[in-house]
Design a protein around this motif. Structure first.
Motif, mmCIF file in Angstrom:
data_model
loop_
_atom_site.group_PDB
_atom_site.id
_atom_site.type_symbol
_atom_site.label_atom_id
_atom_site.label_comp_id
_atom_site.label_asym_id
_atom_site.label_seq_id
_atom_site.Cartn_x
_atom_site.Cartn_y
_atom_site.Cartn_z
ATOM 1 N N LEU A 109 0.971 -1.551 -0.098
ATOM 2 C CA LEU A 109 0.309 -0.397 0.229
ATOM 3 C C LEU A 109 0.790 1.297 -0.119
ATOM 4 C CD1 LEU A 109 -2.323 -1.176 2.200
ATOM 5 C CD2 LEU A 109 -2.979 -0.738 -0.142
ATOM 6 N N ALA A 110 2.138 1.039 -0.104
ATOM 7 C CA ALA A 110 2.500 2.132 0.846
ATOM 8 C C ALA A 110 3.542 2.976 -0.468
ATOM 9 C CB ALA A 110 3.592 2.288 1.473
ATOM 10 N N ASN A 119 5.842 11.655 2.363
ATOM 11 C CA ASN A 119 5.807 12.189 3.800
ATOM 12 C C ASN A 119 6.806 13.042 4.154
ATOM 13 O OD1 ASN A 119 5.453 11.782 7.070
ATOM 14 N ND2 ASN A 119 7.483 10.674 6.685
ATOM 15 N N VAL A 120 8.456 12.606 3.694
ATOM 16 C CA VAL A 120 9.119 13.659 3.476
ATOM 17 C C VAL A 120 9.396 14.530 2.770
ATOM 18 C CG1 VAL A 120 11.421 13.323 2.720
ATOM 19 C CG2 VAL A 120 11.153 11.515 3.269
ATOM 20 N N VAL A 122 6.084 16.286 3.325
ATOM 21 C CA VAL A 122 5.477 17.220 4.227
ATOM 22 C C VAL A 122 6.070 17.935 5.024
ATOM 23 C CG1 VAL A 122 3.175 17.647 5.285
ATOM 24 C CG2 VAL A 122 3.310 16.714 2.765
ATOM 25 N N LYS A 123 7.323 16.779 5.046
ATOM 26 C CA LYS A 123 7.491 17.432 6.731
ATOM 27 C C LYS A 123 8.778 18.237 6.613
ATOM 28 C CE LYS A 123 7.414 13.648 9.407
ATOM 29 N NZ LYS A 123 6.908 11.986 10.316
ATOM 30 N N SER A 124 9.113 18.255 4.779
ATOM 31 C CA SER A 124 10.563 19.244 4.171
ATOM 32 C C SER A 124 9.336 20.441 4.519
ATOM 33 C CB SER A 124 11.144 18.504 3.657
ATOM 34 O OG SER A 124 10.141 18.606 2.414
ATOM 35 N N GLY A 125 8.289 21.011 4.237
ATOM 36 C CA GLY A 125 7.788 22.043 4.238
ATOM 37 C C GLY A 125 7.356 21.926 2.725
ATOM 38 N N GLU A 126 6.579 21.150 2.228
ATOM 39 C CA GLU A 126 6.071 21.145 0.754
ATOM 40 C C GLU A 126 4.817 20.434 0.171
ATOM 41 O OE1 GLU A 126 8.403 18.994 -1.630
ATOM 42 O OE2 GLU A 126 10.754 19.405 -1.542
ATOM 43 N N TRP A 127 4.044 21.119 -0.351
ATOM 44 C CA TRP A 127 2.555 20.406 -0.223
ATOM 45 C C TRP A 127 2.463 19.761 -1.657
ATOM 46 C CZ3 TRP A 127 -0.970 19.377 3.350
ATOM 47 C CH2 TRP A 127 -1.641 18.758 2.812
ATOM 48 N N ASP A 128 2.905 18.920 -2.141
ATOM 49 C CA ASP A 128 3.456 18.542 -3.376
ATOM 50 C C ASP A 128 1.981 17.097 -3.729
ATOM 51 O OD1 ASP A 128 3.618 18.289 -5.676
ATOM 52 O OD2 ASP A 128 5.794 16.879 -5.809
ATOM 53 N N ARG A 129 0.581 17.970 -4.407
ATOM 54 C CA ARG A 129 -0.063 16.316 -4.281
ATOM 55 C C ARG A 129 0.149 16.088 -5.946
ATOM 56 N NH1 ARG A 129 -5.115 17.061 -1.918
ATOM 57 N NH2 ARG A 129 -6.161 18.224 -4.482
#
Ligand SMILES: NC(=O)C1=CN([C@@H]2O[C@H](COP(=O)(O)OP(=O)(O)OC[C@H]3O[C@@H](n4cnc5c(N)ncnc54)[C@H](O)[C@@H]3O)[C@@H](O)[C@H]2O)C=CC1
Ligand SMILES: O=C(O)C(=O)COP(=O)(O)O
Length: 526
Positions: A109-110, A119-120, A122-129
């Motif tokens: 699933l991952a 996850n990496v 978002v944690k680095s400040g991005e919002w890339d969908r």
């Protein structure tokens, strides 16, 4: 007190069990040379996948009785070398099944939803969908290679997620596969049709590099591979190339050709690959399960009891052991007895399972018979692990037969040993649950429990012979505890079985055979 070395991280629940019967030393991260240096002090070694137990280490482990693998795979243990030395190798076949299956499902699933990279990000400040648009597993085809314990659990969960299931496992029946909701297919077809391929097979010479450039070329460009089984089943260089060239869509790997994973191209494949550091069994629950399971077996073996999941004792699973335990003792006693009656070098041992016993697995009883047979020569050095090998090395031919029609006792076992000095046979049965009785010696019916010291004679059934033998034994101060004669016809040949309190003094056997009517005499210590 026994000493146990624990050389990989094991849950405290296991250490507590070992501590009941042994001094436990926990020394993780040892280099091979360090392990070789200290292993000679230990009666047992408890490991996970981190310790490689080579032949050299086994040779240095002069006191070792058992190697306990707190997990499933024993490919990091030289099992043949351990077997030759009579060291039991045990594992925990089911303790981490769920953990490993859930890890494989999580990886699938991952990988489909790019969860680790998202996850990496978002944690680095991005919002890339946009980058992380994934794929659904619903209605996709999952190809399961190896439909054992872990593969079956993966199948049942994947089924619930709406996947179509193909499986390849040459050792599983169609009925079993159907029960789990899988269609058994040839490997090539599985490679061609699967959207996801998950491996749940052991690493063996046949499975090494099962996934290679040629087999990768058969897969769909959208296919994703999950390996939570063993490193080396996948050719890592070929996999990296296939992902790079877009021949398949991606992979999720928990296990590697060399662990810990060193320099590797696999690290540079971005969101198309997920790598975990051999975490399949790393759940709290699984670690408690495997630690208890294996520690209990080490404790039992150190106490002289059998292990329930020995990988190098042929045919002796926990269920078989429970059922056959009293018969194993019978087989061992009869083996020891017939070996001493045969005297010289035994060339052939015939093991006949009779009555109800005829429907049982014969392998454990053969092993126990051989252990008994070889006891006089090898003493404590022979055990259930190496009895087969020791017999083979001595050129002993083993013949197994069955006769369900013998009905004198519920089940009985007959051993016949042919050697350089002739042929002898003994039959025994269990009275009640586990009381061993000899029921036949050299074809003469008797009914005596075996005792530590025994004397057997082959003689003519005639008046006065028992008295003469009794007097002779008396003159040598030998006390008779019990005596029985077995004969087929009146005044024909007969066998006498005597239980005596002490070993027969030297020289007396020759005197016994001088008694008129006595043709042969054998003394036995069980
Ligand atoms: N990543 C991890 O931490 C863990 C990995 N494992 C590994 O998972 C693997 C499977 O474990 P279990 O399901 O418990 O074992 P299992 O013995 O229940 O199942 C293995 C299956 O593979 C089949 N098989 C053997 N050779 C085959 C071949 N050449 N082709 C196709 N099928 C073949 C067998 O018939 C059997 O059904 C083992 O290699 C084990 O070491 C197990 C636990 C944790
Ligand atoms: O049980 C297995 O086969 C495993 O691969 C688990 O390995 P581990 O005990 O976590 O080092």
């Amino acid at each position: 007190m026994s000493k146990v070395l624990v050389s990989d991280p094991i849950d405290q629940a296991g250490i507590d069990i070992l501590s009941q019967v042994a001094t436990v030393d926990i020394k993780t991260g040892l280099k091979p040379a360090e392990l070789i240096e200290i292993i000679g002090d230990y009666d047992a070694l408890m490991i996970r996948s981190g310790t490689r137990v080579t032949e050299e280490i086994i040779e240095a482990g002069t006191q070792l009785k058992i190697i306990g693998r707190a997990g499933v795979g024993v490919d990091n243990v030289d099992v043949p070398a351990a077997t030759r030395k009579g060291i039991v190798v045990v594992n925990s076949p089911e303790g981490n099944t769920i953990a490993a299956a859930e890890h494989a499902l999580a990886m699938m699933l991952a990988l489909s939803r790019h969860i680790p990279d998202a996850n990496v990000s978002v944690k680095s400040g991005e919002w890339d969908r946009k980058t992380f648009v994934g794929a659904e597993v619903y209605k996709k085809t999952l190809g399961i290679v190896g439909l054992g314990k872990i593969g079956s659990h993966v199948a049942s969960v994947a089924k619930a997620m709406g996947m179509k299931l193909l499986a390849y496992d040459p050792f599983i029946s169609n009925e079993r596969a159907e029960q789990i909701g899988c269609q058994l297919v040839e490997l090539d077809l599985l490679f061609q049709q699967a959207d996801y391929i998950t491996l749940h097979i052991p690493k063996t010479p046949e499975t090494t590099h099962l996934i290679n450039a040629a087999t990768l070329a058969k897969m769909k460009p959208t296919a994703r591979i999950i390996n939570c089984a063993r490193g080396g089943i996948i050719d890592e260089a070929a996999l990296a190339a296939a992902i790079k060239e877009g021949k398949i869509a991606g992979a999720a790997l928990d296990v590697f050709e060399s662990e810990p994973l060193g320099e590797s191209e696999l690290r540079s494949l971005g969101k198309d690959i997920i790598l975990t550091p051999h975490l399949g069994a790393s759940t709290t629950e699984a670690q408690v399960n495997v630690a208890i399971d294996v520690a209990e077996q080490i404790r039992d073996v150190l106490l002289g009891l059998p292990a329930r999941s020995a990988v190098n004792i042929p045919g002796l699973g926990p269920d078989v052991l429970e059922e056959l335990k009293p018969y194993m003792q019978l087989a061992e006693t009869l083996g020891n007895l017939v070996g001493q009656l045969a005297g010289g070098r035994v060339e052939t041992l015939t093991v006949r399972l009779q009555g109800e016993l005829a429907t049982n697995k014969s392998q454990p009883l053969v092993v126990a018979s051989l252990k008994g047979l070889l006891y006089q020569a090898l003493r404590e050095r022979v055990n259930y692990v190496n009895a087969n090998i020791e017999a083979k090395e001595r050129g002993i031919r083993v013949i197994e037969t069955r006769d369900a029609s013998v009905r004198d006792y519920a089940g009985s076992l007959r051993l016949e040993a042919t050697g350089t000095l002739g042929t002898h046979s003994v039959t025994g049965a269990l009275l009640g649950e586990k009381e061993i009785h000899l029921t036949d010696v050299d074809g003469f019916p008797i009914n005596v429990p075996p005792s530590k010291h025994m004397l057997f004679t082959l003689h003519r059934d005639m008046p006065g012979i028992i008295g003469k033998l009794g007097s002779l034994l008396g003159s040598f101060n030998v006390n008779i505890a019990s005596m029985q004669v077995g004969r087929k016809i009146v005044r024909g040949d007969a066998v006498m079985a005597l239980s005596i309190d002490d070993p027969l003094p030297d020289g007396i056997l020759a005197e016994i055979t001088k008694v008129p009517g006595i043709r042969d005499a054998y003394t036995v210590t069980l």
